[in-house]
Design a protein around this motif. Structure first.
Motif, PDB file in Angstrom:
ATOM      1  N   VAL A  27       4.952 -15.814  -7.633  1.00 56.16           N
ATOM      2  CA  VAL A  27       5.780 -15.111  -8.481  1.00 56.16           C
ATOM      3  C   VAL A  27       5.394 -14.997  -9.811  1.00 56.16           C
ATOM      4  N   ASN A  28       4.732 -16.167 -10.408  1.00 59.01           N
ATOM      5  CA  ASN A  28       4.427 -16.531 -11.675  1.00 59.01           C
ATOM      6  C   ASN A  28       2.923 -15.615 -11.787  1.00 59.01           C
ATOM      7  N   ASP A  29       2.493 -14.876 -10.864  1.00 62.63           N
ATOM      8  CA  ASP A  29       1.335 -13.991 -11.034  1.00 62.63           C
ATOM      9  C   ASP A  29       1.846 -12.549 -11.146  1.00 62.63           C
ATOM     10  N   ALA A  30       3.245 -12.283 -10.894  1.00 58.52           N
ATOM     11  CA  ALA A  30       3.781 -10.804 -10.803  1.00 58.52           C
ATOM     12  C   ALA A  30       3.096  -9.888 -11.830  1.00 58.52           C
ATOM     13  N   LYS A  31       2.924 -10.442 -13.122  1.00 59.86           N
ATOM     14  CA  LYS A  31       2.355  -9.849 -14.122  1.00 59.86           C
ATOM     15  C   LYS A  31       1.102  -9.292 -13.950  1.00 59.86           C
ATOM     16  N   HIS A  32       0.382  -9.731 -12.911  1.00 61.43           N
ATOM     17  CA  HIS A  32      -1.024  -9.292 -12.739  1.00 61.43           C
ATOM     18  C   HIS A  32      -1.150  -8.701 -11.340  1.00 61.43           C
ATOM     19  N   PHE A  33      -0.005  -8.274 -10.823  1.00 58.53           N
ATOM     20  CA  PHE A  33       0.344  -7.596  -9.585  1.00 58.53           C
ATOM     21  C   PHE A  33      -0.684  -6.495  -9.227  1.00 58.53           C
ATOM     22  N   GLU A  34      -0.976  -5.767 -10.083  1.00 58.49           N
ATOM     23  CA  GLU A  34      -1.959  -4.507 -10.036  1.00 58.49           C
ATOM     24  C   GLU A  34      -3.328  -4.795  -9.538  1.00 58.49           C
ATOM     25  N   LYS A  35      -3.868  -5.821 -10.366  1.00 57.63           N
ATOM     26  CA  LYS A  35      -5.186  -6.438 -10.035  1.00 57.63           C
ATOM     27  C   LYS A  35      -5.313  -7.194  -8.696  1.00 57.63           C
ATOM     28  N   ILE A  36      -4.309  -7.925  -8.160  1.00 52.34           N
ATOM     29  CA  ILE A  36      -4.243  -8.816  -7.114  1.00 52.34           C
ATOM     30  C   ILE A  36      -3.982  -7.643  -5.758  1.00 52.34           C
ATOM     31  N   LEU A  37      -3.150  -6.643  -5.897  1.00 51.14           N
ATOM     32  CA  LEU A  37      -2.863  -5.797  -4.843  1.00 51.14           C
ATOM     33  C   LEU A  37      -4.138  -4.998  -4.704  1.00 51.14           C
ATOM     34  N   ASN A  38      -4.755  -4.544  -5.579  1.00 52.42           N
ATOM     35  CA  ASN A  38      -6.035  -3.703  -5.455  1.00 52.42           C
ATOM     36  C   ASN A  38      -7.010  -4.496  -4.832  1.00 52.42           C
ATOM     37  N   ARG A  39      -7.075  -5.669  -5.001  1.00 49.79           N
ATOM     38  CA  ARG A  39      -8.264  -6.501  -4.266  1.00 49.79           C
ATOM     39  C   ARG A  39      -7.698  -6.780  -2.911  1.00 49.79           C
ATOM     40  N   GLY A  40      -6.512  -7.210  -2.653  1.00 47.98           N
ATOM     41  CA  GLY A  40      -5.871  -7.292  -1.226  1.00 47.98           C
ATOM     42  C   GLY A  40      -6.063  -5.881  -0.465  1.00 47.98           C
ATOM     43  N   LEU A  41      -5.633  -4.939  -0.744  1.00 48.64           N
ATOM     44  CA  LEU A  41      -5.931  -3.480  -0.318  1.00 48.64           C
ATOM     45  C   LEU A  41      -7.203  -3.382   0.217  1.00 48.64           C
ATOM     46  N   SER A  42      -8.231  -3.508  -0.824  1.00 49.41           N
ATOM     47  CA  SER A  42      -9.585  -3.547  -0.764  1.00 49.41           C
ATOM     48  C   SER A  42     -10.192  -4.101   0.505  1.00 49.41           C
ATOM     49  N   GLU A  43      -9.793  -5.516   0.594  1.00 49.79           N
ATOM     50  CA  GLU A  43     -10.307  -6.398   1.523  1.00 49.79           C
ATOM     51  C   GLU A  43      -9.575  -6.021   2.950  1.00 49.79           C
ATOM     52  N   TYR A  44      -8.319  -5.512   2.869  1.00 55.06           N
ATOM     53  CA  TYR A  44      -7.553  -5.168   4.152  1.00 55.06           C
ATOM     54  C   TYR A  44      -8.349  -3.750   4.444  1.00 55.06           C
ATOM     55  N   HIS A  45      -8.544  -2.847   3.974  1.00 53.35           N
ATOM     56  CA  HIS A  45      -9.219  -1.357   4.371  1.00 53.35           C
ATOM     57  C   HIS A  45     -10.455  -1.692   5.018  1.00 53.35           C
ATOM     58  N   GLN A  46     -11.303  -2.771   4.237  1.00 52.29           N
ATOM     59  CA  GLN A  46     -12.520  -2.944   4.852  1.00 52.29           C
ATOM     60  C   GLN A  46     -12.384  -3.578   6.095  1.00 52.29           C
ATOM     61  N   PHE A  47     -11.692  -4.554   6.325  1.00 49.86           N
ATOM     62  CA  PHE A  47     -11.468  -5.385   7.633  1.00 49.86           C
ATOM     63  C   PHE A  47     -11.118  -4.171   8.608  1.00 49.86           C
ATOM     64  N   TYR A  48     -10.216  -3.227   8.356  1.00 48.10           N
ATOM     65  CA  TYR A  48      -9.715  -2.622   9.757  1.00 48.10           C
ATOM     66  C   TYR A  48     -10.756  -1.411   9.875  1.00 48.10           C
ATOM     67  N   HIS A  49     -11.540  -1.111   8.671  1.00 49.43           N
ATOM     68  CA  HIS A  49     -12.392   0.176   9.130  1.00 49.43           C
ATOM     69  C   HIS A  49     -13.562  -0.558  10.216  1.00 49.43           C
ATOM     70  N   ILE A  50     -13.888  -1.984   9.861  1.00 50.03           N
ATOM     71  CA  ILE A  50     -14.782  -2.554  10.748  1.00 50.03           C
ATOM     72  C   ILE A  50     -14.243  -2.553  12.114  1.00 50.03           C
ATOM     73  N   TYR A  51     -12.919  -3.052  12.110  1.00 49.08           N
ATOM     74  CA  TYR A  51     -12.226  -3.306  13.398  1.00 49.08           C
ATOM     75  C   TYR A  51     -12.101  -2.011  14.136  1.00 49.08           C
ATOM     76  N   LYS A  52     -11.701  -0.773  13.576  1.00 49.65           N
ATOM     77  CA  LYS A  52     -11.599   0.472  13.983  1.00 49.65           C
ATOM     78  C   LYS A  52     -12.884   0.937  14.885  1.00 49.65           C
ATOM     79  N   GLU A  53     -14.055   0.698  13.867  1.00 44.76           N
ATOM     80  CA  GLU A  53     -15.362   1.202  14.408  1.00 44.76           C
ATOM     81  C   GLU A  53     -15.765   0.301  15.661  1.00 44.76           C
ATOM     82  N   MET A  54     -15.303  -1.214  15.618  1.00 42.64           N
ATOM     83  CA  MET A  54     -15.679  -1.825  16.788  1.00 42.64           C
ATOM     84  C   MET A  54     -14.805  -1.262  17.977  1.00 42.64           C
ATOM     85  N   VAL A  55     -13.654  -0.812  17.986  1.00 44.98           N
ATOM     86  CA  VAL A  55     -12.651  -0.309  18.941  1.00 44.98           C
ATOM     87  C   VAL A  55     -13.152   0.750  19.524  1.00 44.98           C
TER      88      VAL A  55
END
Length: 224
Positions: free
Chosen positions: A190-218
């Motif tokens: 919660v102390n990092d809420a002021k940096h939420f945009e940067k944190i969320l963008n990084r998390g979403l990037s990793e998430y989409h990259q992972f599921y792109h690989i996963y869907k390709e494998m499927v």
């Protein structure tokens, strides 16, 4: 009118006036997005005893009045198909407002939950792209948060369509081991809420990259 999805078995209600008599409409299941075709019953049709029972079609009686259709519970009925939505489960405005500002800037359609019951009602009617939930939201014990437990127990096909962000005072931001243990996609202190945009963008990037690989494998496995 009571509806049951023939793919995931989810049950929900829609207002009768949304389906004109004699017309068939198509809608998406709020849980799995399966396309359903609904035809309104004809009030002049023979009484139920002269027709096949509702049970033959898999419908069951819904006795919980809270499950009835309410436009305030389903605020995204008419947004475009590609519109992305977010549910925020946080009561502290100092934490919530920076998060809402970021999600609004990223063009998410945002819904606020007042408590766990309200969150579950909103989730019944809509499959959110992002859910941001404080681990103490509606829970005295953050390790027994009913909403997080509900999300953890969703069918995998549904759960992997939702990016869950857990807000916490106890854990550091993007603590991957704890994220795995808590069955969430990302932790934000919660102390990092002021940096939420940067944190969320990084998390979403990793998430989409992972599921792109996963869907390709499927796809590759399904062609073997």
């Amino acid at each position: 009118m009571e509806i049951q999805c023939d793919q995931c078995g989810g049950k929900f209600k829609i207002a009768d006036e949304k389906v004109p008599v004699g017309k068939t409409v198509s809608l998406s299941c709020p849980t799995c997005k399966n396309r359903l075709s609904i035809t309104a019953p004809d009030p002049n049709a023979p009484p139920p005893e002269e027709k096949a029972s509702a049970g033959a079609f898999g419908f069951t009686e819904m006795t919980d009045d809270s499950s009835s259709y309410d436009a305030s519970d389903k605020p995204f009925d008419f947004i475009e198909e590609e519109g992305e939505t977010a549910l925020i489960c946080e009561t502290d405005t100092q934490i919530k407002e920076p998060i809402k500002k970021v999600l609004s800037f990223m063009e998410y359609h945002i819904s606020d939950a007042t408590d766990i019951r309200d969150a579950l009602k909103k989730m019944r009617y809509h499959l959110f792209d992002i859910i941001v939930i404080n681990e103490t939201f509606g829970a005295r014990n953050p390790d027994a948060n009913n909403l997080l437990i509900y999300l953890e127990r969703l069918k995998m096909k549904v759960r992997r369509e939702i990016f869950v962000v857990m807000l916490s005072k106890r854990f550091k931001t993007m603590d991957h081991m704890t994220e795995f243990k808590k069955s969430v996609n990302m932790i934000v202190n919660v102390n990092d809420a002021k940096h939420f945009e940067k944190i969320l963008n990084r998390g979403l990037s990793e998430y989409h990259q992972f599921y792109h690989i996963y869907k390709e494998m499927v796809r590759n496995i399904s062609t073997i």
